[in-house]
Design an enzyme around this catalytic site. Structure first.
Site, PDB file in Angstrom:
ATOM      1  N   SER A 147       1.013  -1.139  -0.047  1.00 46.74           N
ATOM      2  CA  SER A 147      -0.128  -0.002   0.172  1.00 46.74           C
ATOM      3  C   SER A 147       0.930   1.373   0.056  1.00 46.74           C
ATOM      4  O   SER A 147       1.874   1.006   0.372  1.00 46.74           O
ATOM      5  CB  SER A 147      -0.881   0.052   1.283  1.00 46.74           C
ATOM      6  OG  SER A 147      -1.713   1.238   1.493  1.00 46.74           O
TER       7      SER A 147
ATOM      8  N   TYR B 294      -1.192  -1.272  10.633  1.00 42.46           N
ATOM      9  CA  TYR B 294      -1.381  -1.364   9.128  1.00 42.46           C
ATOM     10  C   TYR B 294      -0.246  -1.079   8.152  1.00 42.46           C
ATOM     11  O   TYR B 294       0.371  -1.699   7.522  1.00 42.46           O
ATOM     12  CB  TYR B 294      -2.674  -0.638   8.549  1.00 42.46           C
ATOM     13  CG  TYR B 294      -2.931  -0.859   7.146  1.00 42.46           C
ATOM     14  CD1 TYR B 294      -3.734  -1.871   6.624  1.00 42.46           C
ATOM     15  CD2 TYR B 294      -2.370   0.002   5.885  1.00 42.46           C
ATOM     16  CE1 TYR B 294      -4.109  -2.237   5.383  1.00 42.46           C
ATOM     17  CE2 TYR B 294      -2.739  -0.282   4.705  1.00 42.46           C
ATOM     18  CZ  TYR B 294      -3.703  -1.341   4.388  1.00 42.46           C
ATOM     19  OH  TYR B 294      -3.773  -1.696   2.862  1.00 42.46           O
TER      20      TYR B 294
END
Length: 253
Positions: free
Chosen positions: A136, A149
């Site tokens: 990401s 995350y």
């Protein structure tokens, strides 16, 4: 004629579901795994030709080992792996209140999972095959309260080049870091928060990303045309990570 057999994790919704459909449309056989039994059942009921589904928690090594034995019996070998499964909600509680259990679970699924899948499936890959990890842009940019995350996705980028060196030259390993990809129609529960015109306009490319943008790049990286590419990160975010943004508009010269 099938172009190959690939394993995609996290296929029941979102990006994983979209990529599975894309590869099936391009004549691949897809073995898809996910932890969500109900979502897998709904997907199985669609009867997509060429798709085989397995219920699996990618963070549990005995289950991953059992999957490798299943693949060896039913497929023989794989032509590619896409490590997509993840706990996708990037926000956690404030750091001062972040439960250790949440931190550990996110790292287990988002980082340990790709390692375990690669560890046990790499011996089943055909010569010249590739592994693609899905990270990401949050590995490079943060909002408040993203620690678990972001740490997992940043670790996945580092894991990618480590595995590329360890598994080469037989297996190539690359990572795709998507920005905003619209998966509002690919969720278990329909998502009404589809991008609006402002969301599209703020991207230098003029729009929010589509699942097909990521899937097409993954397909290229799995192909022989990418045979000289390994250990690399590909950011696919419509240019957002290169755009300088100020709270009140561009700074004066």
């Amino acid at each position: 004629m099938s172009q190959g057999k690939i394993l995609i994790t996290g296929v029941a919704r979102g990006l994983g579901l979209g990529m599975s459909r894309y590869f099936l449309q391009h004549d691949y056989q897809v073995l898809g795994v996910d932890i969500d039994k109900n979502a897998l059942t709904r997907l199985e009921e669609t009867g997509l030709p060429g798709l085989q589904l397995v219920h699996l928690d990618v963070s549990e090594e005995p289950s991953v080992q059992a999957l490798s034995r299943l693949i060896e019996r039913q497929f023989g070998q794989l032509d590619g792996i896409i490590n997509n499964a993840a706990i996708g909600q990037p926000c956690n509680e404030p750091l001062s209140q972040l439960p250790l259990s949440h931190w550990q679970r996110v790292l287990a699924v988002n980082l340990t999972g790709p390692m375990l899948i690669s560890k046990h499936m790499a011996p089943l890959l055909t010569p010249g095959a590739a592994i693609i990890n899905i990270a990401s842009t949050r590995a490079h940019q943060s909002e408040p309260d993203n620690e678990a995350y972001v740490a997992a996705k940043g670790g996945l980028i580092a894991l990618t080049h480590a595995m590329a060196v360890s598994l080469g030259p037989a297996v190539r390993v690359n990572v795709i870091s998507p920005g905003w990809i619209d998966v509002s129609r690919l969720q278990t529960v329909p998502n009404n928060e589809a991008p609006d015109e402002h969301d599209h306009r703020q991207h230098p490319a003029g729009r929010v990303g589509k699942v097909e943008d990521v899937a097409a790049l993954a397909r290229f990286l799995l192909s022989g045309e990418a045979g000289f590419i390994t250990g690399q990160e590909y950011v696919i975010d419509g240019g957002m990570s290169k755009r300088m943004i100020y709270p009140e508009g561009p700074a004066a010269d």
